[in-house]
Design an enzyme around this catalytic site. Structure first.
Site, short mmCIF file in Angstrom:
data_model
loop_
_atom_site.label_atom_id
_atom_site.label_comp_id
_atom_site.label_asym_id
_atom_site.label_seq_id
_atom_site.Cartn_x
_atom_site.Cartn_y
_atom_site.Cartn_z
N LEU A 58 25.79 0.19 6.20
CA LEU A 58 25.67 0.18 4.74
C LEU A 58 25.91 1.60 4.21
CD1 LEU A 58 22.71 -1.54 2.86
CD2 LEU A 58 24.26 0.12 1.85
N GLU A 60 28.98 3.28 1.69
CA GLU A 60 30.28 3.22 1.00
C GLU A 60 31.11 4.46 1.31
OE1 GLU A 60 27.36 2.42 -0.33
OE2 GLU A 60 27.73 0.28 -0.50
N GLN A 82 31.02 -4.17 -1.80
CA GLN A 82 30.32 -5.43 -2.08
C GLN A 82 30.26 -5.75 -3.59
OE1 GLN A 82 26.16 -6.08 -0.41
NE2 GLN A 82 27.53 -7.20 0.95
N PHE A 83 29.96 -4.75 -4.37
CA PHE A 83 30.05 -4.81 -5.83
C PHE A 83 30.62 -3.46 -6.26
CE2 PHE A 83 26.71 -7.76 -4.80
CZ PHE A 83 26.87 -8.82 -5.69
N ASP A 85 30.01 -1.67 -8.53
CA ASP A 85 28.91 -0.82 -8.98
C ASP A 85 28.36 0.08 -7.86
OD1 ASP A 85 27.94 -2.82 -11.56
OD2 ASP A 85 29.00 -3.70 -9.88
N HIS A 129 25.26 -5.01 -11.13
CA HIS A 129 26.16 -5.98 -10.50
C HIS A 129 27.09 -6.57 -11.54
CE1 HIS A 129 22.57 -5.91 -7.92
NE2 HIS A 129 23.37 -6.18 -6.92
#
Ligand SMILES: Cc1ncc(C[n+]2csc(CCOP(=O)(O)OP(=O)(O)O)c2C)c(N)n1
Lengths: 326, 371
Positions: A58, A60, A82-83, A85, A129
């Protein structure tokens, strides 16, 4: 032809590229066994193995670093954030490395990669999100930015993005991932990057939009049609490089322009388009260019329906514009 | 050349070294015991010397107004050159701004290095970056950006590419100790360990990040120990000892190649000059400290060792220095004749195909310049 949702069309595009090009690697958080939180990569790990479709820690920053290095080394990474944001921890890599690699190396190196990510509101995702930060990416020279609005374009544009020699941010309007089905050819095809699509021809007013907003615009346009008002609806599809020609042709025809985006207004891509039209087509304009956008607040949770431009708000703005009320 | 392995443990508190500060072996050994030939050591010495001379020239260019900026390497060349020697031709390098002058050992032409420093049209990067950001694709040297630490996760991605293609290569990513404070360092070490990647992160610990001393950069005992948290191995070495730097890096390179796992190396050294031509180091470090480190200089130490081995002397050294100096003067003279990049150069290679609006912006600028 099969009927597919946007989500299925995207999965189909990834499947085709994984199948035909060994350089393509798909990775991100939860994309393996789970198939991503929106199931876009579902089944791909089973089919292509953990070497080609895999979960990452996890991080980014790690995901974008890995994508940058892989692309630099001749592979074709398709990284999922994943999003959108949550891309900010990796933003340094994006701005400082990915976007500048070709230029800074004098054309020696390039990073052809795709960063796919769900974006936008409408699924009760709250502040973190639901955001639409396309203008932030559009401001960084060296990145291309794509936002499809329907299954056919989603598949064709994603294949184009993976085959493109430049880094592409591919934003997927999450509200309509599985909202409707359309005919999509099962075989491979591409939709060109940098070309807008005139969804509907008209003569009284031009509406420019992209992503989920296209669907609210469509409803408004149909409503106006009943009243005898003819709108031209342009789906921009590619944010950068945007299709200035199609826009100017339409403005010359209608003389009135409205731009609809979900993002907050200040410095949105609607602002860029508005400035572009004012600079180049002022003598064609019968009224100021109007922006219909989200508000300049963080994206709200419960009140998202009134935050996002709706058919109603668009319709109201159209009428005001046609009456010269702005 | 085949090196002999020797017993060495990761995570020590004292840096490993083979030579003392006078260039004398710390115990009774011959270079051949480690598979090092005398010719090899001579070659190594000459390359470290050239690197120092390139650095000297860099400062001169700034003083003469022929370069806008220079970022120093003086004092830490040994760690750069000796570690670069441990790579094979096909291995890859992610440099950082201080690695640049040493990249001639990978085959970077001195003409190119100076063209980059002086921002001339013959610079492979087309004068787009500040001095010290060299890279060349055909030499497997990537091009770095300015943000500190940025190269580590990207190098990690390259290592993933190496593994995916089932190649027998490694990549070495250089950085200062300051770069280990960035999240980038963590991302790279974590991913590289989880995925088992042939990555060497080589930290040149020159004691300062601009003016911030090592102890204010991190509270951990050594930088190398940080590897442990990721399930990797870290080695703490004396970066002013060419022998140990080469041997330890080689050992890590070999193991990374064979077993596909990352290594962290911390090479302790010192920079003699201010951080860059825009810095004044008197504000943050004492002249005594500088003098102490000058006595530990890696170049000097290797020279003394070569003299001790009876294969080098002051006379030869003087001759070689003069030769290098003449060569560099000539190169700089030639590079100076090369024009600066054209304005057009600014607009392409942002994308493969230049978008319409960039073409338009160029035509606008051109008109403006013609008026
Ligand atoms: C992210 C980032 N922050 C700040 C800077 C400004 N800066 C350039 S070099 C430097 C110090 C780096 O120190 P270190 O990593 O120890 O390497 P050294 O310069 O000592 O070789 C700083 C703060 C930068 N380039 N990038």
């Amino acid at each position: 032809m099969a009927k597919m949702t946007i989500g299925e069309a995207l999965r189909n595009a990834l499947d085709i590229k994984l199948y035909e090009d060994e350089r393509v690697l798909v990775f991100g958080e939860d994309v393996g066994k789970k198939g991503g939180v929106f199931t876009i990569t579902e089944g791909l790990q089973d089919k292509y193995g953990e070497e080609r479709v895999f979960d990452t820690p996890l991080d980014e920053n790690g995901i974008l670093g890995m994508a940058a290095g892989l692309a630099l080394y001749g592979l074709r990474p398709v990284a999922e954030i994943q999003f959108i944001d949550f891309i900010w921890p990796g933003f340094d890599i994006l701005i400082s490395d990915i976007a500048k690699e070709r230029f800074r190396s004098g054309g020696q190196f390039s990073v052809p990669l795709v960063i796919r990510s769900p974006y936008g509101g409408g699924v009760k995702g709250g502040l973190y999100h639901s955001q639409s930060p396309e203008a932030i990416f559009a401001h960084i020279p060296g990145l291309k930015v794509i936002i499809p609005s329907n299954p056919y374009d989603a598949k064709g544009l994603l294949i184009s993005a993976i085959e493109d020699e430049d880094p592409v941010i591919f934003l997927e309007p999450k509200k309509i991932y599985f909202a409707f089905k359309e005919e999509v050819p099962e075989e491979k095809y591409t939709v060109p990057i940098g070309k807008a699509k005139v969804l509907r021809e008209g003569k009284d007013l031009t509406i420019i939009s992209y992503g989920y907003m296209i669907h609210e615009c469509k409803k408004a346009v149909e409503e106006l049609e009943k009243e005898g008002i003819s709108c031209e609806l342009i789906d921009l599809r590619t944010i950068i490089p945007f299709d200035g020609e199609t826009i100017l042709n339409s403005v010359a025809k209608t003389g009135r322009v409205m731009i609809v985006v979900e993002a907050p207004r200040i410095n949105s891509f609607a602002s860029e388009l508005s400035a572009f039209i004012s600079e180049r087509a002022i003598f064609y304009l019968d009224a100021p260019v109007v922006r219909v956008t989200g508000f300049d607040t963080p994206f709200p949770y419960v009140l998202e329906n009134i935050y996002m431009p709706s058919q109603k708000r668009i319709l109201r703005a159209c009428k005001k514009l046609l009456e010269g009320g702005f | 050349m085949e090196i002999r392995t020797f017993e060495i443990e990761p995570f020590t508190k004292e840096p490993y070294r083979l030579l003392d500060e006078e260039g004398k072996p710390l115990f009774d050994f011959e270079p051949e015991d480690f598979g090092l030939s005398k010719e090899f050591l001579l070659r190594l010495y000459k390359d470290i010397l050239i690197t120092r001379e390139i650095d000297r020239m860099g400062w001169i260019l700034v003083r003469q107004g022929k370069a806008y900026f220079y970022i120093s390497i003086g004092g830490q060349e040994t760690s750069h050159v000796a570690s670069l020697y441990s790579l094979e031709k096909d291995d890859l390098v992610m440099p950082f701004y201080r690695t640049v002058p040493s990249l001639h050992v990978r085959g970077a032409k001195l003409e190119e290095i100076f063209a980059q420093i002086m921002g001339r049209a013959s610079d492979p990067l087309k004068g787009r970056q500040m001095p010290g950001h060299f890279g060349k694709k055909d030499l497997n040297i990537f091009v770095l950006g300015s943000p500190v630490g940025l190269g580590h996760p990207v190098a990690m991605g390259v290592a993933m590419g190496i593994k995916y293609k089932k190649e027998n290569k490694v990549i070495i990513s250089y950085g200062g100790e300051g770069s280990t404070s960035e999240g980038h360092f963590h991302s790279a070490m974590n991913f590289a360990s989880v995925f088992g990647l042939p990555l060497i992160i080589f930290i040149v610990n020159n004691q300062y990040a601009i003016s911030v001393p090592r102890v204010k950069q991190t509270a951990s005992e050594t930088i190398a120990i940080k590897a442990k948290a990721y399930g990797a191995e870290g080695y703490y070495i004396d970066g002013n000892d060419a022998l140990i730097t080469y041997l330890v890096t080689k050992k890590c390179v070999n193991e990374a190649r064979l077993n596909k796992r990352p290594f962290l190396i911390e090479a302790e050294t010192y920079r003699f000059d201010p951080h860059s031509s825009a810095d004044d180091d008197k504000k943050y470090r004492s002249r005594e400290e500088l003098e102490m480190w000058k006595r530990k200089d890696g170049l000097l130490r290797l020279k003394k060792y070569l003299e001790y081995l009876g294969i080098w002397n002051e006379e030869k050294d003087e001759v070689l220095k003069r030769e290098i100096e003449e060569k560099l003067n000539k190169i700089v003279e030639e590079v100076e004749k090369i024009p600066f990049p054209e304005p057009r150069d600014m607009f392409y290679e942002v994308y493969v195909k230049t978008p319409w609006y960039l073409e338009e912006e160029y035509l606008e600028l051109k008109k403006e310049m013609e008026e």
